[in-house]
Write an enzyme that holds these catalytic residues in place. Structure first.
Site, short mmCIF file in Angstrom:
data_model
loop_
_atom_site.label_atom_id
_atom_site.label_comp_id
_atom_site.label_asym_id
_atom_site.label_seq_id
_atom_site.Cartn_x
_atom_site.Cartn_y
_atom_site.Cartn_z
N HIS A 266 0.83 -1.20 0.00
CA HIS A 266 0.00 0.00 0.00
C HIS A 266 0.87 1.26 0.00
CE1 HIS A 266 -3.70 2.32 0.96
NE2 HIS A 266 -2.81 3.14 1.49
N GLU A 267 1.77 1.35 0.98
CA GLU A 267 2.62 2.54 1.05
C GLU A 267 3.58 2.59 -0.14
OE1 GLU A 267 1.64 4.73 3.02
OE2 GLU A 267 0.36 3.43 4.23
ZN ZN Z 1 -3.21 5.26 1.51
#
Ligand code: ZN
Length: 499
Positions: A266-267
């Protein structure tokens, strides 16, 4: 005249870069505060941050900006998508926004947010809404004042939403979310009938092993460690600190390495967007990400479309063979079922891909009603629990698992929709990418993510803020944002339907 304009433009851009440089120095201090700062240093760090924020604000409302902009705007742009036209449009937009907000309101909002945050942490721990209520009333009243200063035409909520998702309106979000909510509710009923308990997978791993796995995954998707870092925090985040400096964090639970990998993806998706911006435009709108919704589309695409695909599960299994021998024999199909199990619950951040959007739709409806004055803060817990029952068919046991669970309303209204807008954009971008590149499952299984990363760089990252989010979507996919792509993705993922 032309000479005047070009020198005004040059000064404007130089000022933008200087301001962005100062703001990025504040960003480094903020990153350090969340990663390595000794606890006793927090008050002094607060003073440093406030001093820099004051300087950045002064530079952003420098009256010379207004003069330079006026000089540049005497000659209308021939091509609205040209670098200069884009920069002028966005600098005008942020200058006007900064000028419209009285300094005392900005200062009061900062102070209110800080005390609301402390009160919220305590109130959530005790599941005591009445302790948070006066703080929420104050932050809401300040947000309503902010909206009135910024200006709005159709509804007050539009002014707040536009801060995070330029060009979006409450009407547009509502047109997208209302039918989407009904369709997701129906999908949840279909999916709930299939058994999922036996698919549970537990993959414990020592933290150094998990970190090595995350680094391999990040390197594979295209994260450049010469231009970025991975560190550890309780709440993972990504921050761009310069043209060649993008920092991300993740967290590790010893009993489950998949959580850390999913967080890193995600990051990492956010970070690829920041690393993919054109470095020579750094500090100007052409070198900036365009909105939270588009930013979130990049993180969700890597976390969900890629990170929960069967191809990715094959890649993970091969990776485990090198780093985590205990998991080397795991069946990729079983991993896939585990990563895609549906677990509707009370907490947004723990929810699956389907129910996540129902959590967002609930928050959008309620915060919009509060901002418009249709819902009193005192009535929020009741309204939350009623709507939750309609959407999820369950009784919220307490406010900590209800309206107190998220930090956002201590300071921000109009932010929540960007998460589901991001999911919709992610599905639509990924559909177009696969149409142009061909099916990516086999490439993912080999650990080859370069085609997808290059496609995203060209189509989205390198565009900076050239287009508004909905214009970018049309330019990249040839169509307006359409919820059908997210629905097709979810039906394929959770019902095994090819659509
Ligand atoms: Zn996010």
């Amino acid at each position: 005249m032309l000479a005047t304009m070009s020198s005004a433009y040059e000064r404007l851009i130089e000022h933008q870069r200087r301001t962005a440089t100062l703001a990025s120095a504040a960003g480094v201090l903020g990153w350090d505060q969340q990663t390595y700062l000794p606890p006793a240093a927090a008050p002094h760090r607060g003073a440093q941050a406030a001093a820099l924020a004051g300087m950045v604000h002064e530079w952003r409302v420098d009256p010379r900006l207004g003069e330079w902009l006026a000089a540049c705007e005497e000659t209308p742009a021939e091509n609205p998508a040209s670098q200069q036209a884009v920069n002028l449009r966005w600098i005008r937009r942020s200058y006007d926004k900064a000028m419209r907000l009285p300094g005392e309101l900005v200062a009061e909002q900062a102070e209110a947010a800080s005390s609301a945050y402390d009160a919220w942490k305590d109130a959530r721990a005790r599941a005591d809404f009445t302790a948070f209520q006066p703080h929420l009333e104050r932050s809401l009243a300040l947000a309503r004042r902010e909206a009135d200063h910024l200006g709005w035409e159709t509804c007050r909520y539009d002014a707040l939403l536009d801060i995070y998702e330029p060009g979006a309106t409450a009407a547009m979000v509502s047109d997208l979310f209302t039918p989407l909510g009904q369709e997701l509710r129906a999908l949840l009923d279909e999916v709930d009938q299939s058994p999922s308990e036996e698919n549970g997978v537990a993959l414990p791993a020592a933290i150094p092993v998990q970190e090595a796995l995350c680094r391999e995954v990040l390197a594979a998707i295209g994260f450049d460690f010469d231009r970025g870092r991975l560190d550890t925090t309780t709440h993972p985040f990504c921050t761009g600190l310069g043209p060649h400096d993008v920092r991300i964090t993740t967290r590790y639970h010893e009993d489950d390495c998949l959580d850390a990998i999913s967080g890193a993806l995600h990051e990492g998706g956010h970070a690829l967007y920041e690393q993919g911006l054109v470095a020579e435009h750094w500090g100007t709108p052409m070198g900036q990400t365009v909105s939270l919704g588009i930013h979130e589309s990049q993180s969700r695409l890597w976390e969900n479309q890629v990170g929960r695909s069967l191809g990715f599960c094959h890649f993970l299994q091969a990776l485990f063979g090198k780093q985590l021998p205990a998991a080397a024999e795991i069946d990729p199909e079983r991993l896939y079922a585990h990563l895609n199990r549906v677990t509707p619950g009370f907490i947004r951040v723990e929810s699956d891909e389907i129910s996540y959007n129902l959590h967002i739709i609930l928050r959008f409806e309620l915060e919009r009603a509060m901002v418009e004055g249709d819902l009193a803060v005192a009535d929020l817990p009741g309204a939350w629990n009623d709507r939750f029952r309609e959407l999820f068919g369950r009784e919220v046991p307490d406010d900590a698992r209800g309206c107190l669970q998220d930090v956002h309303w201590t300071a921000a209204f109009g932010y929540f929709p960007t998460y589901t807008l991001g999911n919709c954009y992610a599905a639509q971008f990924f559909t177009t990418a696969c149409q142009e590149l061909g099916d990516q499952e086999a490439a993912f299984a080999r650990g080859d993510f370069a085609s997808l990363c290059d496609w995203l760089r060209t189509a989205i990252h390198r565009q900076g803020s050239r287009y508004l989010p909905h214009e970018l979507c049309a330019a990249v996919t040839g169509a307006e944002l359409d919820r059908s792509h997210l629905l097709a993705h979810l039906r394929h993922r959770y019902l095994g339907q090819r659509v």
